[in-house]
Design an enzyme around this catalytic site. Sequence first.
Site, short mmCIF file in Angstrom:
data_model
loop_
_atom_site.label_atom_id
_atom_site.label_comp_id
_atom_site.label_asym_id
_atom_site.label_seq_id
_atom_site.Cartn_x
_atom_site.Cartn_y
_atom_site.Cartn_z
N HIS A 62 0.84 -1.20 0.00
CA HIS A 62 0.00 0.00 0.00
C HIS A 62 0.87 1.25 0.00
O HIS A 62 2.09 1.16 0.09
CB HIS A 62 -0.99 -0.02 1.18
CG HIS A 62 -0.38 0.06 2.54
ND1 HIS A 62 0.54 -0.85 3.02
CD2 HIS A 62 -0.57 0.95 3.55
CE1 HIS A 62 0.87 -0.54 4.26
NE2 HIS A 62 0.22 0.56 4.61
N HIS A 64 1.19 3.88 2.05
CA HIS A 64 1.71 4.59 3.21
C HIS A 64 3.24 4.62 3.08
O HIS A 64 3.85 3.64 2.64
CB HIS A 64 1.30 3.90 4.52
CG HIS A 64 -0.10 4.25 4.94
ND1 HIS A 64 -0.89 3.43 5.69
CD2 HIS A 64 -0.84 5.37 4.69
CE1 HIS A 64 -2.07 4.01 5.90
NE2 HIS A 64 -2.07 5.19 5.31
N ASP A 66 5.82 4.32 4.88
CA ASP A 66 6.74 3.31 5.46
C ASP A 66 6.81 2.04 4.63
O ASP A 66 7.59 1.14 4.94
CB ASP A 66 6.35 2.99 6.92
CG ASP A 66 4.91 2.56 7.11
OD1 ASP A 66 4.04 3.06 6.37
OD2 ASP A 66 4.64 1.73 7.99
N HIS A 67 6.01 1.97 3.54
CA HIS A 67 6.03 0.76 2.70
C HIS A 67 6.53 1.01 1.28
O HIS A 67 6.75 0.07 0.54
CB HIS A 67 4.64 0.11 2.65
CG HIS A 67 4.21 -0.38 3.99
ND1 HIS A 67 4.27 -1.70 4.37
CD2 HIS A 67 3.77 0.30 5.07
CE1 HIS A 67 3.87 -1.81 5.62
NE2 HIS A 67 3.57 -0.61 6.07
N HIS A 142 -7.29 -2.02 5.94
CA HIS A 142 -6.41 -0.95 6.42
C HIS A 142 -7.06 0.40 6.09
O HIS A 142 -8.12 0.44 5.49
CB HIS A 142 -5.04 -1.12 5.76
CG HIS A 142 -3.94 -0.36 6.42
ND1 HIS A 142 -3.79 -0.27 7.79
CD2 HIS A 142 -2.91 0.36 5.89
CE1 HIS A 142 -2.73 0.48 8.05
NE2 HIS A 142 -2.19 0.88 6.92
N ASP A 212 -0.29 -3.83 5.90
CA ASP A 212 -0.83 -3.58 7.23
C ASP A 212 -2.32 -3.96 7.26
O ASP A 212 -3.01 -3.75 6.28
CB ASP A 212 -0.73 -2.09 7.56
CG ASP A 212 0.71 -1.58 7.56
OD1 ASP A 212 1.63 -2.37 7.38
OD2 ASP A 212 0.89 -0.36 7.71
N HIS A 270 6.37 -5.17 11.80
CA HIS A 270 5.71 -3.86 11.71
C HIS A 270 5.49 -3.25 13.10
O HIS A 270 4.43 -2.74 13.43
CB HIS A 270 4.37 -3.98 10.95
CG HIS A 270 3.88 -2.67 10.42
ND1 HIS A 270 2.93 -1.92 11.08
CD2 HIS A 270 4.21 -1.96 9.32
CE1 HIS A 270 2.69 -0.81 10.38
NE2 HIS A 270 3.47 -0.81 9.32
ZN ZN Z 1 2.91 0.48 7.78
ZN ZN Z 2 -0.19 1.48 6.57
#
Ligand code: ZN
Ligand code: ZN
Length: 305
Positions: A62, A64, A66-67, A142, A212, A270
């Site tokens: 996805h 976000h 952090d990914h 999510h 997530d 995570h």
């Molecule tokens: Zn994340």
């Molecule tokens: Zn996320």
Amino acid sequence: LNFSVKILGSCSAVPAFGRHHSAQLVKYYGSTFLIDCGEGTQLQFQLHKSKLSKLTRIFISHLHGDHFLGLFGLLSTLSLMGRTKQLQVYGPKGLREIITTQLKYSQSIIKYPLDIIELEFPKSGILFEENNLRVSHCPLDHRIDCHGFTFEEVKQSHRLKPTCENLNLSKSQIANLKKGNDILNENGEILHKNEDLTNPPRKCKKYSYCSDTKYDERIVPFIKDSDLLYHEATFLNDLASRADSTYHSTAQQAGKMASLTNTSKLLLGHFSSRYKELRPFIQEAQTEFENCELAIEGLEFFIEK
Ligand SMILES: [Zn+2]
Ligand SMILES: [Zn+2]
């Protein structure tokens, strides 16, 4: 090393305590796949002695940060390294526009064929089948569109017993044995029974990646019977309501999912930056499911050696 998962990052939101954002390598025989590409993933390749040039496909769960914030840098580096091989990148809708915009304003060119495949949400299905491996995606629960991925072997051959070596078998006879067939003479009579010359195929192995996501039993049919399940565990159970409101899971919920799905081993990751000490994640998950480990950077987990 036939089928393994190597962790390059497992931290959520803000990097903390030396932990990096989500990224992991799935190796299956000659293929190397990257799942998620948090900031600094290309540096994690160097640190953990993995070769960028071996990458064949990338999967982004996805959008976000952090990914995927490491993706553009990694794609650019591959171009600077002189890559000519095609690279497939699977990810949510919008990924193509993001990459195209970054290329446009940095006036950069990717010199190898880059194929961005945007996944429909909330659909599930097979992404591709190649070298006896099937890769599929399914929707996770999510805050934004998010996809889980499974990597599973399609079939396994019957395994020849050592006695075959003395029988002077032809290539086609060996191929037949591996398929589970008997060996016949020219009149169609059984010369050798398959069971006398082979052992049954080993079980097809499966890896599932779920990050997530909220705890969501709708994904059970998709990830069931995994030999290794990576399930996010952003929080411990004392913050279950925060996990719920932010569409994340707790370690106990990850354990519950593993026990519901006939998983062999659970990998927790995570982690929120509020936790320095990660042992409590194991203890909490083990109240539901015994065989679990932490997704610590640099560790490689073997599904089939
Ligand atoms: Zn994340
Ligand atoms: Zn996320």
